[in-house]
Design a protein around this motif. Sequence first.
Motif, PDB file in Angstrom:
ATOM      1  N   LYS A  15       0.834  -1.197   0.000  1.00 60.43           N
ATOM      2  CA  LYS A  15       0.000   0.000   0.000  1.00 60.43           C
ATOM      3  C   LYS A  15       0.875   1.257   0.000  1.00 60.43           C
ATOM      4  CE  LYS A  15      -3.574   2.200   2.892  1.00 60.43           C
ATOM      5  NZ  LYS A  15      -4.463   1.974   4.059  1.00 60.43           N
ATOM      6  N   LEU A  16       1.959   1.233   0.755  1.00 62.15           N
ATOM      7  CA  LEU A  16       2.860   2.382   0.797  1.00 62.15           C
ATOM      8  C   LEU A  16       3.456   2.662  -0.582  1.00 62.15           C
ATOM      9  CD1 LEU A  16       4.759   1.636   4.138  1.00 62.15           C
ATOM     10  CD2 LEU A  16       3.198   3.537   3.726  1.00 62.15           C
ATOM     11  N   LEU A  17       3.849   1.582  -1.272  1.00 60.54           N
ATOM     12  CA  LEU A  17       4.442   1.773  -2.595  1.00 60.54           C
ATOM     13  C   LEU A  17       3.417   2.263  -3.601  1.00 60.54           C
ATOM     14  CD1 LEU A  17       6.938  -1.213  -3.011  1.00 60.54           C
ATOM     15  CD2 LEU A  17       7.305   1.055  -2.025  1.00 60.54           C
ATOM     16  N   GLN A  18       2.189   1.769  -3.521  1.00 60.12           N
ATOM     17  CA  GLN A  18       1.156   2.221  -4.456  1.00 60.12           C
ATOM     18  C   GLN A  18       0.926   3.722  -4.359  1.00 60.12           C
ATOM     19  OE1 GLN A  18      -2.123  -0.559  -3.471  1.00 60.12           O
ATOM     20  NE2 GLN A  18      -2.102  -1.102  -5.632  1.00 60.12           N
ATOM     21  N   LEU A  19       1.149   4.279  -3.199  1.00 61.22           N
ATOM     22  CA  LEU A  19       0.969   5.717  -3.001  1.00 61.22           C
ATOM     23  C   LEU A  19       2.291   6.489  -3.119  1.00 61.22           C
ATOM     24  CD1 LEU A  19      -1.592   5.582  -0.057  1.00 61.22           C
ATOM     25  CD2 LEU A  19      -2.030   6.437  -2.360  1.00 61.22           C
ATOM     26  N   GLY A  20       3.365   5.789  -3.494  1.00 61.66           N
ATOM     27  CA  GLY A  20       4.638   6.469  -3.726  1.00 61.66           C
ATOM     28  C   GLY A  20       5.424   6.801  -2.494  1.00 61.66           C
ATOM     29  N   PHE A  21       5.117   6.196  -1.357  1.00 62.69           N
ATOM     30  CA  PHE A  21       5.830   6.509  -0.120  1.00 62.69           C
ATOM     31  C   PHE A  21       7.081   5.645  -0.011  1.00 62.69           C
ATOM     32  CE2 PHE A  21       1.706   8.275   0.841  1.00 62.69           C
ATOM     33  CZ  PHE A  21       2.026   9.440   1.538  1.00 62.69           C
ATOM     34  N   THR A  22       8.151   6.128  -0.626  1.00 64.55           N
ATOM     35  CA  THR A  22       9.447   5.456  -0.591  1.00 64.55           C
ATOM     36  C   THR A  22      10.534   6.476  -0.892  1.00 64.55           C
ATOM     37  OG1 THR A  22      10.840   3.785  -1.647  1.00 64.55           O
ATOM     38  CG2 THR A  22       9.118   4.778  -3.011  1.00 64.55           C
ATOM     39  N   ASP A  23      11.668   6.319  -0.208  1.00 60.99           N
ATOM     40  CA  ASP A  23      12.836   7.149  -0.505  1.00 60.99           C
ATOM     41  C   ASP A  23      13.863   6.372  -1.320  1.00 60.99           C
ATOM     42  OD1 ASP A  23      11.889   9.392   0.931  1.00 60.99           O
ATOM     43  OD2 ASP A  23      12.561   8.502   2.826  1.00 60.99           O
ATOM     44  N   ASP A  24      13.651   5.071  -1.432  1.00 63.33           N
ATOM     45  CA  ASP A  24      14.565   4.204  -2.162  1.00 63.33           C
ATOM     46  C   ASP A  24      13.741   3.161  -2.918  1.00 63.33           C
ATOM     47  OD1 ASP A  24      16.596   2.602  -3.110  1.00 63.33           O
ATOM     48  OD2 ASP A  24      17.162   1.790  -1.137  1.00 63.33           O
ATOM     49  N   PRO A  25      13.193   3.521  -4.079  1.00 60.94           N
ATOM     50  CA  PRO A  25      12.307   2.601  -4.803  1.00 60.94           C
ATOM     51  C   PRO A  25      12.900   1.221  -5.039  1.00 60.94           C
ATOM     52  CG  PRO A  25      12.174   4.782  -5.752  1.00 60.94           C
ATOM     53  CD  PRO A  25      13.287   4.830  -4.749  1.00 60.94           C
ATOM     54  N   GLU A  26      14.100   1.150  -5.572  1.00 64.01           N
ATOM     55  CA  GLU A  26      14.693  -0.156  -5.873  1.00 64.01           C
ATOM     56  C   GLU A  26      14.961  -0.944  -4.596  1.00 64.01           C
ATOM     57  OE1 GLU A  26      17.915  -0.245  -8.648  1.00 64.01           O
ATOM     58  OE2 GLU A  26      17.140   1.444  -9.806  1.00 64.01           O
ATOM     59  N   GLY A  27      15.464  -0.262  -3.573  1.00 66.29           N
ATOM     60  CA  GLY A  27      15.742  -0.939  -2.316  1.00 66.29           C
ATOM     61  C   GLY A  27      14.477  -1.447  -1.642  1.00 66.29           C
ATOM     62  N   ASP A  28      13.402  -0.640  -1.680  1.00 62.82           N
ATOM     63  CA  ASP A  28      12.158  -1.054  -1.044  1.00 62.82           C
ATOM     64  C   ASP A  28      11.475  -2.178  -1.816  1.00 62.82           C
ATOM     65  OD1 ASP A  28      12.388   0.579   1.135  1.00 62.82           O
ATOM     66  OD2 ASP A  28      11.255   2.238   0.247  1.00 62.82           O
ATOM     67  N   ILE A  29      11.635  -2.181  -3.142  1.00 61.50           N
ATOM     68  CA  ILE A  29      11.118  -3.302  -3.935  1.00 61.50           C
ATOM     69  C   ILE A  29      11.821  -4.589  -3.515  1.00 61.50           C
ATOM     70  CG2 ILE A  29      11.068  -4.335  -6.233  1.00 61.50           C
ATOM     71  CD1 ILE A  29      10.537  -1.554  -7.370  1.00 61.50           C
ATOM     72  N   GLN A  30      13.150  -4.524  -3.348  1.00 62.49           N
ATOM     73  CA  GLN A  30      13.916  -5.693  -2.944  1.00 62.49           C
ATOM     74  C   GLN A  30      13.473  -6.200  -1.570  1.00 62.49           C
ATOM     75  OE1 GLN A  30      16.107  -7.534  -4.641  1.00 62.49           O
ATOM     76  NE2 GLN A  30      16.271  -8.910  -2.866  1.00 62.49           N
ATOM     77  N   LYS A  31      13.272  -5.276  -0.622  1.00 64.98           N
ATOM     78  CA  LYS A  31      12.831  -5.665   0.719  1.00 64.98           C
ATOM     79  C   LYS A  31      11.454  -6.322   0.673  1.00 64.98           C
ATOM     80  CE  LYS A  31      15.361  -1.993   3.149  1.00 64.98           C
ATOM     81  NZ  LYS A  31      15.219  -0.727   3.932  1.00 64.98           N
ATOM     82  N   LEU A  32      10.586  -5.767  -0.168  1.00 60.76           N
ATOM     83  CA  LEU A  32       9.238  -6.308  -0.272  1.00 60.76           C
ATOM     84  C   LEU A  32       9.249  -7.691  -0.918  1.00 60.76           C
ATOM     85  CD1 LEU A  32       6.315  -5.803   0.334  1.00 60.76           C
ATOM     86  CD2 LEU A  32       6.111  -4.451  -1.749  1.00 60.76           C
ATOM     87  N   GLN A  33      10.114  -7.878  -1.903  1.00 64.10           N
ATOM     88  CA  GLN A  33      10.244  -9.191  -2.530  1.00 64.10           C
ATOM     89  C   GLN A  33      10.711 -10.237  -1.514  1.00 64.10           C
ATOM     90  OE1 GLN A  33      12.849  -7.831  -5.663  1.00 64.10           O
ATOM     91  NE2 GLN A  33      11.298  -8.214  -7.250  1.00 64.10           N
TER      92      GLN A  33
END
Length: 526
Positions: free
Chosen positions: A479-497
């Motif tokens: 939900k956070l990513l869908q609303l753009g709440f990230t300071d490190d898109p690639e890093g947060d994608i990796q954590k979510l994976q």
Amino acid sequence: MKKTAKLLALVLALILVLSAFTACGQTGNSSSAPPSSAGSAAASGPDISEEVTLTMYLIGDRPVDNDLVFEKINERLKEAINATIDVKFMSWSEYEQKYPLIFASGEDWDIIFTADWCFYNAQATKQGFWEITQEALETYAPMTAESMYPEAWEQAKVDGKVYMLPMNYQELTAYVWMARGDLMDKYGIESLDTFEDAEAYMQAIVDNEPSMIPLDVGSDYDRQFVFDLMWNVESNAKGNDRYAVLPPANLITCVGENDPEANVMSTLDTDIFLNVLNHVKDWKDRGFWSKNAVVNTQNNTESFQAGKSALAVMNINTAKSLYATLQAEHPEWDVRVFDAMNGAPATIQSYLANGMSIFSKSKNPERALMALDYLRNDPTCNDLFCYGIEGVHWEAVGDHGLKSLPQSSNYAYDSNCNWGVRNDATWRTVEGGIPNQDELVENWKTTARSGRYLTFVFDDSEVKNEVAAVSEIYNSDYKLLQLGFTDDPEGDIQKLQEKLTAAGVDKLQEAFKTQVLAFNESHSAE
């Protein structure tokens, strides 16, 4: 012998007289009798001698005049089937959490709104819904049995059984922007036909209207609208290699629409997810929605109507209702509607996009089916449920049109979660509605398509733990990513994976793959 003949003649004469009186009586009562199909079923089959009150759950916020409308619906139902309906609502901000709990609560209830996006398959596979057989349909819902689209009945089958009355309405789903024309003129914005146009408009609001939020997204319902719009544009640009997001959406699963191997993956694993995430992050960073969007329980259409925001995104059906309401409430806003699809095709919806089901533990499932038959097909009940009280909320224009009256704001057109009983045979369109509506629809029709997996139904019976774990991630980190709440898109994608892997997403995707391959095989001849 003569006495016998006279007596026989007298008896025959008496029978003829009584028959004449009976016929006259039937003619005199015809105007208030229920439709013949339901009336004959009630007379010859269903026992309606005991009055019952049915409890019905709907999605959304209770309209101001809901009780007044259902008072009149209940008058009709009491007359026709000796039943009334008590309506309860689950708000958009709570329905995802509350909906599954109702089935296990021990509460006595009967009817609920459902859809392919609203727990239909999940509850059907858990025996949460009462099975609607062809025999039950013909006995208790003869009007529906006669009028339902055959393909709608087929689409509603889960493991060969039907647990829903799908809407009897052929629908295109496409999204629009609704904007304040007065503010567009003030800042020299001519249209919102592209994402770039929308950005320019929202930037003007950020720069010049500090008391307003450009696009006040929030709630679990509409938080994904902007993300989905951008996703669809990126996916559509891939042509034959486009992705299909598999239902239910909370399992974050997709597949190449034309991939014969059905290599199911997480949406995060696609080559377009990062592009979409960076786009929504840019909009969030520029202040296009609130820093509190994640916990905002008000949806963006409500915020727009309240004057808190300058732009809203919604499907065309919601726009029809809101436009009519705002024209009456705020004509000075000069509300305008624009195509938000950015070239992506509109979707030809399945009939399961909206429907009504009966609780498997209902004490009166047959009467509930009779009530749904009337809500769907009886002109009085259907008009009331869909549009409110004639003469108060609307007035008829011809056979298939209506004009919204000032009191329509208390029961807005097509906004009372009546979508499950939409019926092409009785549907009315708003006169004086969105001026460019026909143009929008005609443009969408030229590219509209039905997704390959639109009617795919996932059986989660073997992966319930994984479904629960992935759903939890969807409602938090995703939900956070869908609303753009990230300071490190690639890093947060990796954590979510990594979180998804720990949650068992691999097992979940294997189950999806097996079922997708089976679905493709069964549909290969279509």
